[in-house]
Design an enzyme around this catalytic site. Structure first.
Site, mmCIF file in Angstrom:
data_model
loop_
_atom_site.group_PDB
_atom_site.id
_atom_site.type_symbol
_atom_site.label_atom_id
_atom_site.label_comp_id
_atom_site.label_asym_id
_atom_site.label_seq_id
_atom_site.Cartn_x
_atom_site.Cartn_y
_atom_site.Cartn_z
ATOM 1 C CG ASP A 91 -2.199 -108.845 88.446
ATOM 2 O OD1 ASP A 91 -1.695 -109.900 88.864
ATOM 3 O OD2 ASP A 91 -2.797 -108.039 89.175
ATOM 4 C CB ILE A 92 -4.148 -113.394 83.931
ATOM 5 C CG1 ILE A 92 -4.435 -112.253 82.943
ATOM 6 C CG2 ILE A 92 -5.263 -114.422 83.897
ATOM 7 C CD1 ILE A 92 -4.559 -112.698 81.507
ATOM 8 C CD GLU A 93 -2.784 -111.950 91.143
ATOM 9 O OE1 GLU A 93 -2.791 -112.528 92.248
ATOM 10 O OE2 GLU A 93 -2.768 -110.709 91.030
ATOM 11 N N GLY A 94 -4.675 -116.833 89.520
ATOM 12 C CA GLY A 94 -5.640 -117.880 89.848
ATOM 13 C C GLY A 94 -5.673 -119.041 88.869
ATOM 14 C CD1 TRP A 115 -6.809 -113.281 92.523
ATOM 15 C CD2 TRP A 115 -6.669 -115.485 92.784
ATOM 16 N NE1 TRP A 115 -5.563 -113.551 93.025
ATOM 17 C CE2 TRP A 115 -5.446 -114.907 93.219
ATOM 18 C CE3 TRP A 115 -6.823 -116.869 92.861
ATOM 19 C CZ2 TRP A 115 -4.392 -115.655 93.693
ATOM 20 C CZ3 TRP A 115 -5.763 -117.624 93.346
ATOM 21 C CH2 TRP A 115 -4.559 -117.022 93.758
#
Length: 536
Positions: free
Chosen positions: A134-137, A100
């Site tokens: 899963d690269i979030e934010g 995140w």
């Protein structure tokens, strides 16, 4: 101690006595994956084994990102775990994450060609099976770069899995974190999108509520479909955790693993209700000054009033039904080691549309699922399998015909059993079973289709199909099987070939009936041999 008289090798099928026609082929087994993050790496194998063979893919936290967006391999990566999973037929597809951190995500996207090459090289180096992004934010600014990053991974990793964890977007937001995912274009390059249908109420949320209400989850699926994502590329992400609020505002959506919830509820005498509108359980409780203070997650429960929302059997089953309703690829979950172990008694069954309440805790649960997956067995209704019901001769005929791949074959002639009329639901299979020598009649042109199949009869049927013979110097294996009995050679052959064993008291009990659960177990153990002999 339960007694399992069937031991050996086999994988097979059952039809039901309540059916009026041969059962249809079962649908393909639904995909199931889960993330690995919590616990020591030494516990990972145990965490996976606790799922009772439910998983196709496990995604551990092996890949992080450095400040400049380059690949960082974590200390969690262990070749021994990868090898153990491959022995179990489970793929290891680690996820790459920025935890995140917006700047790190942006740097990664700016250098996506280099990062995709680093990931592809690492996947090959460590014998991994792909990558879960899963690269979030990030925000809508990185939307196109994120899509191109997945395209590059697909290009550089032919034959490997490329999947993407995407934010649930039931409200169709186009800005901020939700705007960073172009569902439609991502689906063109990814094997599937893992829709993170949770955190409806999030860490820091001032308003208490469910982590994933049924409406939130269903609208998240509908959004993905509206974006042009094929249902075969949608994996429904489920939460194995809940969230906790304290009335004084010190806890706002603090994470609580589902496995810890019963301890909290019992410790403080919580008032539990199931909210029908959201299909979610809720508990309220008070911790007194004099009470022992539990530590849950990273928080100690001090004196005060609390509200807890989490996922229980009823709420998870409601969500698993959506996988069937929309015919999705399957389910994913965050994350292993947070769930109650008993959940795996029903998870695979419900994921695959098998709402068998009488099989959830049955000793033959996994064998029953395997047989239904083969298309060889079905339930007696939409909610029951009747595992302890006796198997009939008609059912056995259908099972064996289907196991041998003969369901599309037309009998060359009818067996002319007077008790099997032309419109009998298993008439064709009985004719085929007789034609191929699987099952003989009961004498005097009688088949006795509804008669229970005894243990000696099933031994004879399977020994016949597998071409098993008894050794000439074989010893009497069981005290209650007469060497002069017609079934003796078959029972001895099955025993000597490791297919069937007796009871602990050294008896075989040849006249006892065979249950549906026992047949499922026996067939599951000789599946390889049966399929090798089946009609291709």
């Amino acid at each position: 101690m339960r007694k399992r008289w069937l031991t050996g090798l086999i994988c097979g099928i059952l039809a039901m006595s309540s059916l009026t026609a041969p059962p249809a082929e079962a649908a393909a087994k639904k995909f199931n994956m889960s993330y690995l993050y919590f616990g020591k790496t030494s516990s990972y194998v145990g965490q996976v084994d606790r799922t009772k063979g439910s998983l196709n893919v496990v995604s551990p936290n092996y890949f992080d990102l450095n400040e400049d967006g380059s690949l960082k391999i974590t200390w969690k990566l262990e070749r021994s775990f990868i090898d153990e999973m491959h022995k179990r037929g489970i793929k290891v597809v680690p996820y790459v994450t920025s935890h995140w951190k917006l700047d790190i995500g942006r740097n990664a996207m700016a250098n996506r060609d280099k990062l995709s090459t680093e990931i592809a090289n690492a996947v090959n180096q460590y014998n991994l099976d792909g990558i879960n992004v899963d690269i979030e934010g990030m925000t809508e600014t990185e939307r196109d770069a994120h899509t191109d990053f997945v395209r590059l991974l697909r290009e550089k990793m032919p034959g490997k899995e490329v999947s993407v964890a995407v934010a649930a977007n039931p409200n169709g937001w186009t800005k901020g974190w939700h705007g960073s995912y172009d569902y439609g274009k991502l689906a063109q390059y990814a094997d599937y999108l893992m829709v993170m249908a949770y955190d409806e109420a999030w860490a820091g949320d001032p308003t208490a509520g469910p982590v994933a209400s049924i409406g939130f989850v269903e609208r998240s699926i509908q959004y993905a479909l509206k974006q042009g994502v094929p249902n075969s590329k949608i994996v429904l992400g489920l939460p194995f955790y809940g969230r906790l609020w304290k009335s004084d505002g010190t806890f706002k959506g603090a994470g609580v693993s589902n496995v810890r919830v019963p301890t909290v509820l019992n410790k403080y005498g919580a008032n539990v209700v199931f909210d029908g509108a959201t299909q979610s359980p809720k508990a309220t409780f008070t911790v007194k000054e004099s009470d022992e203070k539990l530590t849950v997650g990273y928080n100690t429960l001090t004196a005060g009033n609390y509200e807890l929302w989490w996922e229980d059997e009823r709420s998870l089953k409601a969500k698993l039904r959506l996988v069937q309703k929309y015919d999705l690829k399957g389910a994913g979950s965050w994350s292993l080691d947070q769930e109650e172990a008993s959940m795996w008694n029903y998870f695979s069954l419900w994921l695959n549309g098998l709402y068998f309440t009488d099989a959830q805790t049955h000793w033959a649960n996994s064998e029953i699922l395997a047989m239904v997956d083969k298309g060889w067995m079905l339930g007696t209704s939409s909610t029951t399998f009747a595992p302890e019901t006796a198997l009939t001769r008609a059912q056995a005929a259908v099972i064996l015909v289907r196991a041998m791949g003969l369901q599309g074959v037309t009998p060359t002639e009818t067996a002319k059993f007077w008790d099997v009329p032309a419109n009998h639901w298993a008439g064709k299979e009985i004719d085929l079973a007789k034609q191929y020598g699987f099952i003989n009649g009961a004498g005097d042109n009688v088949f006795a289709p509804e008669r229970e199949v005894s243990r000696e009869e099933i031994s004879a049927m399977l020994a016949r199909i597998l071409d098993l013979t008894a050794p000439t110097d074989g010893q009497t294996p069981f005290a209650d099987v007469d060497p002069n009995r017609w079934s003796y050679a078959s029972i001895l052959a099955m025993k000597e070939n490791g297919v069937i064993n007796g009871y602990e008291d050294a008896t075989f009990r040849p006249f006892n009936h065979t249950t549906r659960a026992q047949m499922a177990t026996l067939m599951s153990r000789i599946a390889t041999q049966l399929e090798a002999k089946s009609v291709k």
